[in-house]
Design a protein around this motif. Structure first.
Motif, PDB file in Angstrom:
ATOM      1  N   PRO A 707       0.833  -1.134  -0.134  1.00 30.68           N
ATOM      2  CA  PRO A 707      -0.068  -0.101  -0.036  1.00 30.68           C
ATOM      3  C   PRO A 707       0.650   1.122  -0.163  1.00 30.68           C
ATOM      4  CG  PRO A 707       0.148  -0.792   2.102  1.00 30.68           C
ATOM      5  CD  PRO A 707       0.867  -1.884   1.303  1.00 30.68           C
ATOM      6  N   LEU A 708       0.070   2.373  -0.364  1.00 33.33           N
ATOM      7  CA  LEU A 708       0.937   3.673  -0.368  1.00 33.33           C
ATOM      8  C   LEU A 708       0.044   4.686   0.236  1.00 33.33           C
ATOM      9  CD1 LEU A 708       2.930   5.655  -1.692  1.00 33.33           C
ATOM     10  CD2 LEU A 708       1.485   5.998  -3.562  1.00 33.33           C
ATOM     11  N   SER A 723      -6.421  21.814   4.502  1.00 30.39           N
ATOM     12  CA  SER A 723      -6.432  20.780   5.449  1.00 30.39           C
ATOM     13  C   SER A 723      -6.117  19.580   4.496  1.00 30.39           C
ATOM     14  CB  SER A 723      -7.951  20.590   5.552  1.00 30.39           C
ATOM     15  OG  SER A 723      -8.400  21.718   6.576  1.00 30.39           O
ATOM     16  N   ALA A 724      -5.662  18.597   5.170  1.00 29.77           N
ATOM     17  CA  ALA A 724      -4.905  17.227   4.469  1.00 29.77           C
ATOM     18  C   ALA A 724      -6.150  16.382   4.381  1.00 29.77           C
ATOM     19  CB  ALA A 724      -3.648  16.991   5.162  1.00 29.77           C
ATOM     20  N   ARG A 725      -5.890  15.843   3.300  1.00 30.86           N
ATOM     21  CA  ARG A 725      -6.537  14.340   2.983  1.00 30.86           C
ATOM     22  C   ARG A 725      -5.643  13.351   2.934  1.00 30.86           C
ATOM     23  NH1 ARG A 725     -11.322  12.763   4.332  1.00 30.86           N
ATOM     24  NH2 ARG A 725     -12.457  14.901   3.225  1.00 30.86           N
ATOM     25  N   GLU A 726      -5.626  12.370   4.000  1.00 35.05           N
ATOM     26  CA  GLU A 726      -4.670  11.536   4.171  1.00 35.05           C
ATOM     27  C   GLU A 726      -5.238  10.006   4.058  1.00 35.05           C
ATOM     28  OE1 GLU A 726      -3.444  11.874   8.365  1.00 35.05           O
ATOM     29  OE2 GLU A 726      -2.107  13.512   8.057  1.00 35.05           O
ATOM     30  N   VAL A 727      -4.910   9.408   2.961  1.00 34.74           N
ATOM     31  CA  VAL A 727      -5.335   8.144   2.692  1.00 34.74           C
ATOM     32  C   VAL A 727      -4.209   7.191   2.328  1.00 34.74           C
ATOM     33  CG1 VAL A 727      -7.341   9.299   1.629  1.00 34.74           C
ATOM     34  CG2 VAL A 727      -5.351   8.566   0.245  1.00 34.74           C
ATOM     35  N   THR A 728      -4.658   5.844   2.399  1.00 31.48           N
ATOM     36  CA  THR A 728      -3.534   4.730   2.343  1.00 31.48           C
ATOM     37  C   THR A 728      -4.191   3.983   0.924  1.00 31.48           C
ATOM     38  OG1 THR A 728      -3.021   4.511   4.412  1.00 31.48           O
ATOM     39  CG2 THR A 728      -2.677   2.837   3.007  1.00 31.48           C
ATOM     40  N   LEU A 729      -3.380   3.892  -0.077  1.00 45.97           N
ATOM     41  CA  LEU A 729      -3.812   3.313  -1.259  1.00 45.97           C
ATOM     42  C   LEU A 729      -3.225   1.823  -1.503  1.00 45.97           C
ATOM     43  CD1 LEU A 729      -3.443   6.540  -3.619  1.00 45.97           C
ATOM     44  CD2 LEU A 729      -5.386   6.066  -2.590  1.00 45.97           C
ATOM     45  N   TYR A 730      -4.353   1.045  -1.821  1.00 48.45           N
ATOM     46  CA  TYR A 730      -3.859  -0.219  -2.250  1.00 48.45           C
ATOM     47  C   TYR A 730      -4.106  -0.528  -3.697  1.00 48.45           C
ATOM     48  CZ  TYR A 730      -4.283  -0.947   2.829  1.00 48.45           C
ATOM     49  OH  TYR A 730      -3.980  -0.917   4.290  1.00 48.45           O
ATOM     50  N   VAL A 731      -3.117  -0.242  -4.238  1.00 43.67           N
ATOM     51  CA  VAL A 731      -2.907  -0.694  -5.952  1.00 43.67           C
ATOM     52  C   VAL A 731      -2.296  -1.775  -6.427  1.00 43.67           C
ATOM     53  CG1 VAL A 731      -3.879   1.690  -6.294  1.00 43.67           C
ATOM     54  CG2 VAL A 731      -1.506   1.332  -6.129  1.00 43.67           C
TER      55      VAL A 731
END
Length: 731
Positions: A707-708, A723-731
């Motif tokens: 993940p990223l 404001s930050a949008r923090e995400v973890t991407l699974y690609v």
């Protein structure tokens, strides 16, 4: 002169005050200021003049009146030094006083003293106050006529707060001018009203009394304006030639008349006299008078007069648009009712031409059958005969004594303390707010009328910022408040709050979606989450359960915590929350804020100081949403995309695209590894390619990375990163 005895006083026999030894009569006349001031002084030990004068130099200094005053009681000027106090051995009424309150005599006394001594007064008579040949000024200094008594205790608390001040009961008949100087003599009021209506030929010199106030609330004739005054003070206007004269009924001209002095009716020479008497059942048993109570915050007051016997069941009412006290209203009501009953007898007769001088308002002293009765003329018809209609009066009706004032419950003055004040750095809610300004909520109980806010970059030199003119609804949470979904109804969480003051209410879904019930709660990091609630259930004193929530409104979803601990500050974001007056250049500067009751000076103990640095959150871009990533299977390049949000004007469903809200469109994307930012990408469209080469350089394992973890920011030229949008991407 003086009165040698009580009988001399009653007969007005005045005995001169003389000096039989030396002919200096003024030595024994302590009111003879002219001679005391203008002559040398010689002591008389044992009644024999000393050989030399004292050091007093005639006309060498002015006279000061350190205390002039008169009690507000009938004939108070007979003995201005007298006072009525049941607790004092010196208590007593002036000579010949009825003991009835009389504010006018006090006013006339003070006017007379100033008119007599002050050369600048239009009524001053030359010579009353001679000029000194030594210092060139008047004998009596008109700037030092000190009135007794203007009390430091504020009216109407004094005398209304009788439980606090033991002498409060003495005010009604005492020397105090507090609460009296605002009134106006009846004569002067009538003259001014007539002049305002354009009348010039009138005579109101005979009117006496004091009026606290009159309400003229619409366009009306002079007659309609004067009518309530005539009813309350019992005077009548009458036309005498080309002049309108005003006379009190108690001071009307008296005409002695008997049956043989009126016009005969027929050939038999018998006089035409008729006396009619109304039935008791046609008369009121009681009269209710409505007025404006000047001693009770000008609320409507009521006084009732009732006959102790009679067969009538009727009730009369009268509404006077006059300001007065309860005792005066009661006296007027008593006199009006007695006048109605006395006037049940009416006299009809005809005057001969010799009675041409008689006019309405005059009183006939009717002497017939060995009795004497008084009738006030109401109308006269001019002709060969002069038919007259008159109503019976009783001379004592208009001399009623005034009863005591009704006790008024006066709440104690509010003890003001430091207000609770919150500074809220919030995003734009309606879009009409000042974006860079912090918002301020203030609360105090009792509310001081307003909270003044000052600011300074240091501990001194505070300047005005703003005024919170209404108390905000502020409270604290009673239980932990957990994070919930954003962008849809949160039906799982409820917020329990206790308010310090104010109320909350429920609204339906449409009203909430239209902007109702917006509130904020502060998390442990000091960041405010803006949310809305549809249901507000009162579950205890000032305690509410708020449910059916919309969370993280206006881009504040990052402030949700799991949980926000109990005791967190709650503020309802209504019109009581005011914007600061700070300038945009002060954003980010550490400022000291000083606030307290608006009616107090800034150095008062009720003022508090708080250090707060406003960041201008209203300028901060919202975080992007719907972050996605698509990997190219051949190159392993990663295309990252998102949807931009706007902080301004984004609520219309008719828009195909929300406004940008910034000077230009720019973004930054942080690539993270283990919580650390290892690369920052920049772009000006809502997507960017994270190449395989960049991935190989950033991560030891190289592309593809999954993940990223990333954080996406929209950039503002005035604020910087949003404001930050923090995400973890699974690609």
């Amino acid at each position: 002169w003086y009165y040698a005895s009580q009988s001399d006083r009653e007969s007005q026999i005045r005995t001169p005050i003389t000096d039989g030894a030396y002919g200096k009569h003024w030595v024994f006349r302590y009111k003879d200021l002219w001679n005391w001031w203008g002559n040398t002084h010689v002591n008389r030990p044992g009644g024999i003049e000393a050989g030399s004068a004292t050091e007093w130099v005639p006309q060498s200094k002015p006279v000061w009146f350190t205390e002039i005053g008169c009690p507000a009681v009938d004939k108070g000027t007979n003995e201005p030094n007298k006072f009525i106090d049941v607790k004092s051995s010196e208590s007593g009424a002036p000579h010949f006083s009825s003991g009835r309150p009389d504010d006018l005599i006090q006013r006339r006394y003070l006017q007379a003293v100033h008119q007599f001594w002050d050369p600048a007064n239009p009524e001053y008579v030359a010579g009353n106050n001679p000029l000194s040949t030594v210092y060139g000024g008047p004998m009596v200094d008109p700037d030092n006529l000190h009135v007794w008594s203007w009390d430091a205790r504020p009216w109407p608390d004094f005398p209304a707060r009788g439980s606090l001040w033991a002498d409060a009961g003495n005010w009604r008949l005492g020397h105090w001018v507090n609460g009296r100087l605002g009134a106006v003599p009846l004569r002067e009021l009538v003259e001014r009203l007539l002049a305002d209506y354009g009348f010039a030929d009138f005579d109101a010199a005979g009117l006496v009394g004091v009026v606290d106030g009159i309400v003229i609330d619409r366009i009306m004739s002079a007659r309609d304006v004067l009518q309530p005054l005539a009813q309350a003070f019992f005077f009548d206007p009458c036309e005498e030639g080309m002049t309108i004269s005003f006379r009190h009924r108690s001071a009307a001209q008296m005409i002695d008349l008997s049956p043989d002095a009126i016009v005969a009716a027929g050939a038999g020479g018998e006089s035409d006299v008729a006396v009619a008497r109304s039935q008791e059942t046609d008369l009121p048993l009681s009269l209710k008078l409505q007025y404006i109570d000047g001693n009770a915050d000008y609320r409507r007051g009521s006084a009732e007069s009732r006959k102790l016997s009679g067969n009538s069941a009727r009730v009369a009412s009268m509404n006077l648009p006059l300001v007065m006290g309860q005792s005066d209203a009661q006296r007027i009501a008593d006199s009006l009712l007695q006048e109605i009953w006395a006037g049940r007898e009416r006299l009809r007769l005809s005057f001969p031409p010799s009675r041409l001088a008689a006019s309405p308002g005059d009183v006939i002293n009717w002497q017939a059958n060995g009795t004497s009765q008084k009738f006030r003329i109401e109308s006269i018809e001019d002709g060969a005969d002069r038919p007259v209609e008159a109503m019976r009066i009783e001379s004592g009706i208009y001399q009623q004594l005034t009863g005591p004032e009704r006790a008024i419950a006066v709440p104690p003055p509010a003890a003001l303390g430091p207000p609770l004040t919150e500074f809220l750095d919030l995003p734009l809610l309606s879009g009409n707010e000042t974006a860079h300004a912090v918002r301020i909520a203030a609360f105090a109980d009792p509310w001081p009328g307003g909270v003044a806010i000052y600011r300074s970059p240091s501990s001194t030199g505070f300047v005005w910022d703003s005024l919170a003119d209404a108390p905000a609804v502020i409270g604290e949470s009673d239980a932990d408040f957990f994070a919930g979904p954003a962008g849809r109804w949160d039906r799982g969480n409820a917020l329990f709050v206790t308010l310090y003051g104010g109320t909350l209410q429920s609204h339906d879904d449409l009203a909430v979606l239209a902007g109702a019930n917006v509130a904020a709660i502060r998390n442990g990091a000091g960041i405010w989450e803006v949310f809305q609630f549809a249901e507000a259930e009162l579950i205890g004193p000032n305690q509410y359960k708020l449910s059916r929530l919309l969370r993280g409104q206006a881009g504040t979803e990052m402030a949700m915590a799991s949980p926000v601990l109990a005791g967190a500050r709650f503020v309802l974001l209504d019109g009581a929350v005011m914007p600061s007056g700070m300038g945009a250049e002060q954003r980010g500067l550490p400022l000291n804020w000083r606030y307290g009751p608006a009616g107090r000076p800034i150095d008062d103990f009720t003022y508090q100081t708080k250090a707060y640095t406003p960041q201008g959150v209203g300028l901060r871009p919202f975080s992007p949403v719907h972050v996605r990533a698509v990997r190219d299977p051949s190159s392993f390049d990663l295309t990252i995309s998102w949807v931009r949000r706007t902080r301004i004007g984004g609520d219309s469903w008719a828009q195909t695209e929300v406004p940008l809200g910034e000077a230009s469109e720019r973004y930054e994307i942080d690539i993270r590894d283990g919580g650390q930012t290892i690369r920052t990408l920049q772009c000006d469209t809502p997507q960017i390619v994270y190449t395989a080469a960049q991935q190989n350089a950033d991560f030891a394992g190289g592309a593809p990375v999954s993940p990223l973890s990333i954080a996406v920011y929209q950039i503002s030229e005035s604020y910087g990163r949003g404001s930050a949008r923090e995400v973890t991407l699974y690609v």
